[in-house]
Design a protein around this motif. Structure first.
Motif, PDB file in Angstrom:
ATOM      1  N   ILE A 127       0.878  -1.166   0.000  1.00 56.88           N
ATOM      2  CA  ILE A 127       0.000   0.000   0.000  1.00 56.88           C
ATOM      3  C   ILE A 127       0.921   1.223   0.000  1.00 56.88           C
ATOM      4  O   ILE A 127       1.509   1.562   1.024  1.00 56.88           O
ATOM      5  CB  ILE A 127      -0.912   0.010   1.242  1.00 56.88           C
ATOM      6  CG1 ILE A 127      -1.778  -1.253   1.282  1.00 56.88           C
ATOM      7  CG2 ILE A 127      -1.781   1.264   1.264  1.00 56.88           C
ATOM      8  CD1 ILE A 127      -2.487  -1.470   2.602  1.00 56.88           C
ATOM      9  N   MET A 129       1.873   5.018  -0.121  1.00 58.71           N
ATOM     10  CA  MET A 129       1.282   6.297   0.232  1.00 58.71           C
ATOM     11  C   MET A 129       2.376   7.349   0.432  1.00 58.71           C
ATOM     12  O   MET A 129       3.475   7.022   0.879  1.00 58.71           O
ATOM     13  CB  MET A 129       0.471   6.176   1.528  1.00 58.71           C
ATOM     14  CG  MET A 129      -0.848   5.441   1.368  1.00 58.71           C
ATOM     15  SD  MET A 129      -2.017   6.427   0.426  1.00 58.71           S
ATOM     16  CE  MET A 129      -2.890   5.133  -0.447  1.00 58.71           C
ATOM     17  N   ASP A 132       2.004   9.074   6.056  1.00 64.80           N
ATOM     18  CA  ASP A 132       1.408   8.155   7.033  1.00 64.80           C
ATOM     19  C   ASP A 132       1.066   8.860   8.336  1.00 64.80           C
ATOM     20  O   ASP A 132       0.730   8.213   9.330  1.00 64.80           O
ATOM     21  CB  ASP A 132       2.335   6.967   7.302  1.00 64.80           C
ATOM     22  CG  ASP A 132       3.592   7.345   8.072  1.00 64.80           C
ATOM     23  OD1 ASP A 132       3.923   8.547   8.111  1.00 64.80           O
ATOM     24  OD2 ASP A 132       4.247   6.443   8.612  1.00 64.80           O
ATOM     25  N   ILE A 137      -4.220   6.034   7.459  1.00 65.52           N
ATOM     26  CA  ILE A 137      -4.313   4.841   6.617  1.00 65.52           C
ATOM     27  C   ILE A 137      -4.943   3.684   7.401  1.00 65.52           C
ATOM     28  O   ILE A 137      -4.493   3.329   8.484  1.00 65.52           O
ATOM     29  CB  ILE A 137      -2.919   4.436   6.104  1.00 65.52           C
ATOM     30  CG1 ILE A 137      -2.254   5.606   5.375  1.00 65.52           C
ATOM     31  CG2 ILE A 137      -3.008   3.224   5.191  1.00 65.52           C
ATOM     32  CD1 ILE A 137      -0.771   5.428   5.155  1.00 65.52           C
ATOM     33  N   VAL A 172      -8.878  -0.271   1.218  1.00 69.87           N
ATOM     34  CA  VAL A 172      -8.040   0.702   1.925  1.00 69.87           C
ATOM     35  C   VAL A 172      -8.784   2.031   2.056  1.00 69.87           C
ATOM     36  O   VAL A 172      -9.377   2.523   1.092  1.00 69.87           O
ATOM     37  CB  VAL A 172      -6.709   0.921   1.178  1.00 69.87           C
ATOM     38  CG1 VAL A 172      -5.825   1.896   1.937  1.00 69.87           C
ATOM     39  CG2 VAL A 172      -5.997  -0.414   0.973  1.00 69.87           C
ATOM     40  N   PHE A 309       4.147   3.547   7.974  1.00 69.55           N
ATOM     41  CA  PHE A 309       5.058   2.877   7.060  1.00 69.55           C
ATOM     42  C   PHE A 309       5.692   1.676   7.771  1.00 69.55           C
ATOM     43  O   PHE A 309       6.181   1.784   8.893  1.00 69.55           O
ATOM     44  CB  PHE A 309       6.144   3.831   6.573  1.00 69.55           C
ATOM     45  CG  PHE A 309       5.612   4.994   5.756  1.00 69.55           C
ATOM     46  CD1 PHE A 309       4.630   4.797   4.807  1.00 69.55           C
ATOM     47  CD2 PHE A 309       6.106   6.270   5.940  1.00 69.55           C
ATOM     48  CE1 PHE A 309       4.139   5.853   4.055  1.00 69.55           C
ATOM     49  CE2 PHE A 309       5.629   7.334   5.195  1.00 69.55           C
ATOM     50  CZ  PHE A 309       4.640   7.131   4.251  1.00 69.55           C
ATOM     51  N   VAL A 333       2.442  -1.216   4.306  1.00 69.50           N
ATOM     52  CA  VAL A 333       2.396   0.201   3.941  1.00 69.50           C
ATOM     53  C   VAL A 333       3.814   0.688   3.671  1.00 69.50           C
ATOM     54  O   VAL A 333       4.707   0.518   4.509  1.00 69.50           O
ATOM     55  CB  VAL A 333       1.751   1.041   5.060  1.00 69.50           C
ATOM     56  CG1 VAL A 333       1.732   2.523   4.677  1.00 69.50           C
ATOM     57  CG2 VAL A 333       0.327   0.554   5.351  1.00 69.50           C
TER      58      VAL A 333
END
Length: 341
Positions: A127, A129, A132, A137, A172, A309, A333
């Motif tokens: 995932i 991104m 974070d 998330i 998500v 993360f 993540v």
């Protein structure tokens, strides 16, 4: 019958039939190159794929090893992905988290949004991104069905007969973006990034007595950073079954073959009230937002942070013998790295 899509050089991958124990697969490009192609002509293609599945089990069908890491989502992209909120307990808790009242009609009329369906994540893909800290998330463990063509105005009973395949979902959600986005009065967009589906989609007969025609009565196993986080039973506290969800989606439009309908986050109550963590003897949760809301109710504020993360979620479902039915969604993540140039 179990079906998967293996990643290759094309956008939509190649369809394979997978053995019941998820160890072997057979390519079926001579029958249907992709899962969408199979769904477009299911009455003709489905029985041919079933014969391949039977050959896999008897040993008469050539095969190669099946590895879940090689699988894309069964449909790497779809004509439509509509996600409901069949577990009203979840809706009630999450709305409380943002101080939003829940209309009484939510118990009688399904809630549904139209998600992005152009780029689903593979079940073992990260995932990715850029942030974070503020995005909030969250994972959402769900069950989803893939339907055949559904006419507009279909009844819930008729809609149940249109279900062709079932799979699991990690829908998500970016909780930090949802309130401001919904405040605009135009629905989700940035707060709902790409979802991931289980490595394998299965036909209804694979589920035995666990499938009652509209609900799947098995626990959804959600592990978070290697520890049990959710064990909610997908057949319990489901206010609207899949027939009702499909009929709701088809009220004013037909649905084309390959449309995916999601259940929403699987959620169980405990003795009529909010659930408890697995470690405390409860069924736990299929998303972080629920436990944060319960922590707020009990102690005045949330304690469990959203995903950072390096955090990993695993979503799976097993049959009564303990065998994985759909394979596992397992995602970590990771931070989006800006491209140079």
């Amino acid at each position: 019958m179990k079906l998967a899509t293996l990643k290759d050089s094309t956008r939509d991958g190649k369809l394979v039939v997978v053995s019941r124990d998820l160890t072997r697969c057979s390519e079926v490009g001579h029958i249907a190159r992709t899962l969408q192609a199979a769904l477009d002509d299911w009455a003709h293609v489905g029985p041919r794929l079933q014969r391949v599945a039977e050959g896999l089990e008897t040993g008469s069908q050539p095969f190669t090893r099946f590895h879940e890491h090689d699988a894309a989502s069964p449909l790497p992209r779809a004509y439509q992905w509509a996600d409901g909120s069949a577990y009203v307990n979840h809706v009630e808790l999450v709305r409380k988290a943002r101080n939003a009242e829940m209309p009484a009609t939510f118990w009688t009329d399904p809630l549904m949004y139209q998600g992005g369906s152009d780029s689903f994540l593979a079940p073992r893909a990260p995932i990715v991104m850029p942030d974070d800290e503020t995005f909030g998330i969250d994972m959402e463990g769900e069950v989803a069905v893939i339907v055949d063509d559904v006419p507009m105005g279909v009844s819930a009973e008729e809609a149940r007969h249109a279900i062709r395949l079932i799979m699991l979902v990690n829908d998500v959600s970016l909780r930090g973006l949802i309130p401001a986005e919904l405040a605009k009065g135009f629905g989700f967009f940035q707060s709902k990034p790409s979802s991931a589906f289980s490595p394998v989609a299965v036909t209804l007969d694979e589920l035995g007595d666990a499938w009652d025609g509209g609900k799947l009565h098995l626990p959804l196993l959600v592990d978070y950073n290697g520890k049990p986080f959710g064990r909610a039973n997908a057949g319990i506290d489901m206010t609207f079954d899949f027939g009702q969800l499909i009929a709701h989606a088809a009220k004013t439009r037909p649905l084309v073959a390959g449309t995916i309908i999601g259940s929403g986050t699987v959620s169980n109550k405990l003795d009529g009230g909010p659930g408890k963590p697995v470690g405390e003897g409860g069924a736990g949760y299929s998303c972080i937002a629920e436990i944060r809301m319960i922590e707020t109710i009990e102690s005045g504020g949330p304690k469990t942070p959203f995903m950072k993360f390096g955090d990993t979620v695993r979503i799976e479902m097993k049959d009564e013998s303990g065998h994985s039915i759909f394979g596992a969604i397992e995602q970590t993540v990771t931070k989006l790295e800006k491209q140079q140039g």
